[in-house]
Design an enzyme around this catalytic site. Structure first.
Site, mmCIF file in Angstrom:
data_model
loop_
_atom_site.group_PDB
_atom_site.id
_atom_site.type_symbol
_atom_site.label_atom_id
_atom_site.label_comp_id
_atom_site.label_asym_id
_atom_site.label_seq_id
_atom_site.Cartn_x
_atom_site.Cartn_y
_atom_site.Cartn_z
ATOM 1 N N HIS A 35 -21.091 -8.040 -4.317
ATOM 2 C CA HIS A 35 -21.913 -7.098 -3.560
ATOM 3 C C HIS A 35 -22.030 -5.583 -3.686
ATOM 4 C CE1 HIS A 35 -18.480 -6.877 -1.204
ATOM 5 N NE2 HIS A 35 -18.970 -5.470 -0.445
ATOM 6 N N HIS A 45 -0.856 -6.747 -5.528
ATOM 7 C CA HIS A 45 -0.763 -7.659 -4.729
ATOM 8 C C HIS A 45 -0.051 -8.953 -5.298
ATOM 9 C CE1 HIS A 45 -3.941 -12.382 -4.189
ATOM 10 N NE2 HIS A 45 -2.245 -11.607 -3.134
ATOM 11 N N HIS A 53 1.227 -1.123 0.111
ATOM 12 C CA HIS A 53 -0.011 -0.051 -0.257
ATOM 13 C C HIS A 53 0.994 1.071 0.401
ATOM 14 C CE1 HIS A 53 -4.054 -2.693 0.756
ATOM 15 N NE2 HIS A 53 -3.122 -2.763 1.485
#
Length: 298
Positions: A173, A104, A94
């Protein structure tokens, strides 16, 4: 099946990546060796409050257990009840500057064993990029390097693993991808151990060529509170994915792994806002319209 060679490669990969990241940051990664009561352990390398990285973690683990956790046997129910060993390198970086993307990488090997039958093994891994302010040349470079990592093993791998990455790093979601993807694969066990191990080594070896040039291009871009605020908001999506969907996080927690090492992937500063939308025509809106979409970057 040479598990000793896999472990030697993974620990060496961790050392090489940490050495280069330390050079880029100018700061030092702490080294935290740990043991797992149920068997095995690992080495966590972490930097916080660095010049370049607000937080960065590069972890190696090699753990053993009597039963595969549900996250590892969900798609292979025939392996329930087998003992296992799992080893891998996983990193999340980060950066402080919002113009440098989060990244990642994971490369891993699983072995499931049962008395009287041959062990079942497979490799998995990949790398993916999560920008806050997108640059087409960075996206193309990252995907091109991912393609180059897989090209020696067959032309079919890159499109398959690129699409797999797009499907996997998707927040259902939110109905949006976590970032611009890269490559991702799991349960790789064909045609033989050496082929799968060599492919996985190539993915690991191509991480620094994929990411370091992007750091060099963006690390000195000026930014202010607006960019930092948007970065913190978008980091919230990273947290949501890691805690809700990420199989590596679930495997670590379900197998009694070391919580600090598992959750080192989470960013240090994050914001959530209720129903926030970027203003049309802004660089923040461009992230959604131009980058968080399925696209062939090559």
């Amino acid at each position: 099946m040479d598990t000793a060679a896999v472990k030697t490669y993974l620990t060496g990969l961790q050392d090489r990546i940490v050495s280069k990241l330390s050079e880029l940051d100018g700061g030092n990664f702490i080294r935290d060796a740990w043991e797992r009561p149920q068997g095995g352990g690992g080495i966590t390398r972490l930097i916080e409050g660095g010049n370049l990285f607000e937080r960065g973690g590069v972890g190696f683990s090699h753990v053993f257990g009597d039963n595969l956790p549900p996250s590892a046997s969900a798609v292979r129910p025939e392996l329930v009840g087998r003992s296992f060993q799992a080893m891998g390198v996983s990193l999340v970086l980060h950066p402080r500057n919002p113009y440098v993307p989060t990244v990642h990488l994971n490369v891993r090997c699983f072995i499931a064993e049962k008395s009287g039958v041959d062990p079942v093994w497979w490799f998995g891994g990949g790398m993916d990029l999560t920008p806050y302010y997108g640059f087409a040349e960075d996206a193309a470079h990252f995907h091109r390097t991912c393609r180059d990592a897989l090209a020696p093993f067959g032309a079919e791998y890159h499109p398959k693993f690129k699409q797999w990455c797009d499907r996997y790093f998707f927040l259902k979601h939110r109905n949006e991808p976590r970032g611009i993807g890269g490559v991702f694969y799991d349960d790789l066990g064909e045609p033989d151990f050496e082929h799968c191990f060599a492919l996985t080594r190539s993915v690991g070896d191509h991480f620094l060529p994929a990411y370091a040039p992007i750091i060099e291009r963006r690390r000195d871009v000026p930014y202010g509170e607006r960019e930092r605020d948007f970065q913190a908001y978008r980091r919230g999506r990273y947290v949501e994915f890691n805690l809700v969907f990420d199989r590596g996080t679930l495997f670590g927690l379900q197998s009694g792994g070391r919580t600090e090492s598992i959750l080192m992937s989470l960013p240090p500063v994050v914001n959530w806002r209720y129903n926030w939308q970027p203003e049309a025509g802004t660089p923040e809106a461009a992230l959604y319209t131009d980058f968080l979409v399925a696209k062939d970057w090559l």
